[in-house]
Write a protein that holds these residues in place. Structure first.
Motif: not given
Length: 131
Positions: A3-4, A10-12, A93-101, A103-113
């Motif tokens: 699993s990814l 997020q890196d991808q 839902l995948g596309r939404n997850l892409f943009y959530m990631s 957004l998290s990247n731009l704001l330096d937020i780690n989704l795992e955390q």
């Protein structure tokens, strides 16, 4: 295939996001992708008909136990998504997850955390989690 992880995803996303790198673009695309996910569920009801909504007042009584409430309170959904609708909803839902990631990247937020923190909150608050 393993699993990814959210971090790997997020890196991808960070590597792939070229056109919409502006925070404003990502915010609007995140909102648009959420609306598209909602719309795909609505279409599964109104166009395909594989699921139906039977909404009514939830019959909750204060004297009910929590276990009784879990069994009485419903989702208002009957049926199951067909294969085609499952694919469409999953894609949205995948596309939404892409943009959530993104957004998290731009704001330096780690989704795992974020997921770990939310999981701990759910564990601590249990049924009293106000999600």
């Amino acid at each position: 295939m393993s699993s990814l992880t959210l971090k790997q995803f997020q890196d991808q996303v960070s590597e792939l996001l070229l056109r919409h790198r502006s925070l404003l673009d990502v915010l609007s695309k995140f909102q648009q992708s959420g609306a598209a996910a909602n719309r795909s569920v609505v279409k599964s009801i109104t166009e395909c008909g594989c699921i139906q909504i039977h909404a009514a007042k939830q019959e909750y009584h204060p004297e009910m136990t929590l276990d009784e409430a879990k069994h009485v309170l419903g989702t208002h959904v009957s049926g199951h998504l067909c294969e085609q609708c499952t694919e469409v909803v999953s894609n949205e839902l995948g596309r939404n997850l892409f943009y959530m990631s993104a957004l998290s990247n731009l704001l330096d937020i780690n989704l795992e955390q974020v997921v770990d923190k939310e999981s701990k909150k759910c564990t601590t608050l249990g049924l009293f989690n106000m999600s």
